[in-house]
Design a protein around this motif. Structure first.
Motif, PDB file in Angstrom:
ATOM      1  N   ALA A   1       0.832  -1.210   0.000  1.00  0.00           N
ATOM      2  CA  ALA A   1       0.000   0.000   0.000  1.00  0.00           C
ATOM      3  C   ALA A   1       0.865   1.258   0.000  1.00  0.00           C
ATOM      4  N   ALA A   2       1.960   1.218   0.755  1.00  0.00           N
ATOM      5  CA  ALA A   2       2.836   2.396   0.832  1.00  0.00           C
ATOM      6  C   ALA A   2       3.518   2.646  -0.513  1.00  0.00           C
TER       7      ALA A   2
ATOM      8  N   LYS B   1       2.487   1.684  -3.481  1.00  0.00           N
ATOM      9  CA  LYS B   1       1.471   2.144  -4.442  1.00  0.00           C
ATOM     10  C   LYS B   1       1.244   3.649  -4.283  1.00  0.00           C
ATOM     11  N   ARG B   2       1.062   4.087  -3.043  1.00  0.00           N
ATOM     12  CA  ARG B   2       0.809   5.508  -2.761  1.00  0.00           C
ATOM     13  C   ARG B   2       1.960   6.387  -3.252  1.00  0.00           C
TER      14      ARG B   2
ATOM     15  N   LEU C   1       1.816   6.767  -7.066  1.00  0.00           N
ATOM     16  CA  LEU C   1       0.714   7.647  -7.485  1.00  0.00           C
ATOM     17  C   LEU C   1       1.084   9.092  -7.172  1.00  0.00           C
ATOM     18  N   ASP C   2       1.549   9.319  -5.946  1.00  0.00           N
ATOM     19  CA  ASP C   2       1.872  10.688  -5.522  1.00  0.00           C
ATOM     20  C   ASP C   2       2.939  11.312  -6.408  1.00  0.00           C
TER      21      ASP C   2
ATOM     22  N   GLN D   1      -5.445  14.802 -10.810  1.00  0.00           N
ATOM     23  CA  GLN D   1      -4.829  13.525 -10.435  1.00  0.00           C
ATOM     24  C   GLN D   1      -4.585  12.645 -11.653  1.00  0.00           C
TER      25      GLN D   1
ATOM     26  N   GLY E   1       3.079  -3.385  -5.171  1.00  0.00           N
ATOM     27  CA  GLY E   1       2.727  -1.971  -5.023  1.00  0.00           C
ATOM     28  C   GLY E   1       2.926  -1.213  -6.330  1.00  0.00           C
TER      29      GLY E   1
ATOM     30  N   ALA F   1      -0.073   0.481  -8.580  1.00  0.00           N
ATOM     31  CA  ALA F   1      -0.041   1.920  -8.897  1.00  0.00           C
ATOM     32  C   ALA F   1      -0.169   2.136 -10.400  1.00  0.00           C
TER      33      ALA F   1
ATOM     34  N   GLY G   1      -3.688   3.476 -11.348  1.00  0.00           N
ATOM     35  CA  GLY G   1      -3.488   4.926 -11.362  1.00  0.00           C
ATOM     36  C   GLY G   1      -3.370   5.514 -12.755  1.00  0.00           C
TER      37      GLY G   1
ATOM     38  N   THR H   1       8.602   7.837   2.150  1.00  0.00           N
ATOM     39  CA  THR H   1       7.758   7.501   3.293  1.00  0.00           C
ATOM     40  C   THR H   1       8.563   6.659   4.270  1.00  0.00           C
TER      41      THR H   1
END
Lengths: 282, 186
Positions: free
Chosen positions: A13-14, A16-17, A20-21, A64, A97, A101, A105, A280
């Protein structure tokens, strides 16, 4: 010794985020550097190009969507705490991940399975390039970025030897940037790795592109070299989009490592103005 | 001043374009990049017919990101043109009128532009989300298996670009940086 358990799902999850970010939102350091460049740029065309890049980056964040269609090859620097235990396959968790993404995404899948013969798209942008370092501690720190190849292709490495000295190092960096000219989507970020072995220099150069563009090397001699190179690069005249101007680079970041008595490897990794990275800590 | 061009581009319109001009293109353009060019070129080498007619067309060097629901296309900025330099002269000699990409071209491509009274436009690299606003529709033409590298037809309205190489061979990538190059460069 106490171990901290982190689930594979948390890692996925981290990651993937992060992808995307970094593909939707340009970093604050780059945004500030682009705005500053628009104020300073000597060429009217250059100012217009910088304005359009800023408009583009605002649209991407607002809607986005990826700010560049080349959402890159996924590169991750992982600092893996030695008191951490991941309940599952760490590398597969990271890969998943990346896969999620790029799939969910609307990021472009740009990876082919075989470099020379097949060149068949893997359709999920994997595998990723994962640099893992075991460190002391009970967290996992991940810095990730999508590396576009317009600029990656303009990068170079040279096994300089000690007699080249600082002047030889600077000359090779400038020669590399000059040869890249308008192609790597200027204004660029120049990542430089000096020292180590052949592959360590290249890895440091990539790591240097992930460092904030407004930061400097803690050693004042290298910080001075960064400033001097930036000035020299911006005298080349390529300018925004290579259409002429005084902003060819937003920053030069140098990272160094101890090396062999016979050597002084220098790697130059060029990154476009869409210098995407996010971090992160888990 | 910005020039508005309706596609297909005419010889007169090309004659009127000068390197450095800002242009807005309206009409249809083809897309294609590395893998599609390789296939087209191999067909030419074998003396076979191409699956797409290039005559009078502009080709945009692009590999778009996927479109989000509700969007006509995903972000779609130009890719580096030099990788297509090997193929471009042969395609221009077949009737391709021009290319849209980014970055410098080889002398062989510039010669082909002059020889064929063509043009090379530059779009802004990394402005993919902005550029996509001017692309209203896409249609797959061939090489679907190449995914993002497939050949498509885009319908564009006021697609922004700059004349990088004009029909006389003037080249902004040569001339413009020189105006801002400073002495004292080591």
């Amino acid at each position: 010794m106490e171990y901290r358990t982190i689930s594979a799902g948390t890692i996925t999850a981290a990651v993937k985020r992060l992808f995307l970010d970094c593909n939707y939102y340009i970093g604050g350091d780059i945004l500030a550097a682009l705005k500053n460049a628009r104020e300073q740029e000597a060429s009217p065309v250059g100012r217009s190009v910088l304005g359009q890049i800023l408009e583009n980056d605002a649209i991407a964040a607002e809607e986005q969507i990826p700010l560049c269609q080349d959402t890159g090859m996924a590169v991750l620097f992982v600092e893996y705490g030695d008191k951490v235990c991941v309940d599952g396959d760490f590398e597969e968790a990271v890969t998943e991940g990346v896969r999620q993404a790029y799939r969910d995404g609307y990021l472009r899948k740009s990876v082919v399975s075989d470099p020379v013969f097949d060149r068949v798209n893997t359709k999920d942008n994997t595998p990723a390039i994962i640099h893992t370092k075991i460190v002391s501690g009970s967290t996992i720190k991940i810095t990730a970025g999508g590396k576009g190849f317009g600029s990656e292709n303009m990068s170079a490495i040279k096994m300089l030897t000690p007699s080249y000295g600082a002047e030889g190092v600077k000359q090779f960096i400038l020669d590399t940037v000059f040869a890249a000219g308008p192609n790597p989507c200027p204004p660029i970020v120049v990542g430089v790795g000096i020292g180590g072995t052949f592959e360590r220099a290249a890895q440091l150069a990539k790591k240097a592109t992930f460092r904030p563009v407004d930061s400097e090397n803690p050693d004042p001699r290298y910080a001075e070299m960064e400033r001097e190179l930036l000035t020299q690069i911006n005298m080349m005249g390529f300018g925004p989009a290579g259409l002429g101007g005084s902003t060819t680079a937003l920053g030069v970041n140098i990272e160094t490592a101890p090396t062999h008595i016979a050597g002084m490897p220098v790697a130059v990794n060029i990154c476009c103005h869409a210098a995407r990275h996010a971090s992160t800590e888990i | 001043m910005t020039k508005k061009i309706t596609l297909p581009i005419t010889d007169e319109a090309i004659q009127d374009l000068k390197a450095g001009d800002s242009v807005l293109l309206t009409g249809t353009i083809l897309t294609g990049r590395d893998a599609a060019h390789k296939r087209l070129y191999e067909l030419l080498e074998q003396g076979k017919e191409l699956p797409v007619d290039l005559k009078g067309e502009l080709i945009y060097y692009v590999g778009p990101a996927p479109a989000k629901p509700g969007y006509a296309v995903g972000p779609a900025g130009p890719t580096s043109s030099y990788r297509m330099d090997k193929y471009a002269p042969a395609l221009m000699d077949l009737g391709l009128k021009g290319m849209i990409g980014k970055g410098a071209r080889s002398q062989a491509v510039i010669d082909a532009i002059v020889r064929n009274h063509g043009v090379y436009f530059a779009a802004i690299g990394g402005a993919a989300a902005l550029i996509a606003k001017s692309i209203k529709k896409e249609e797959l033409l061939c090489y679907e298996d190449l995914g993002t590298e497939a050949v498509r037809r885009y319908t564009v309205e006021d697609f922004p670009c700059i004349v990088a190489v004009d029909a006389q061979g003037n080249n902004v990538y040569e001339t413009e940086p020189l105006k801002y190059r400073k002495k004292g460069l080591i």
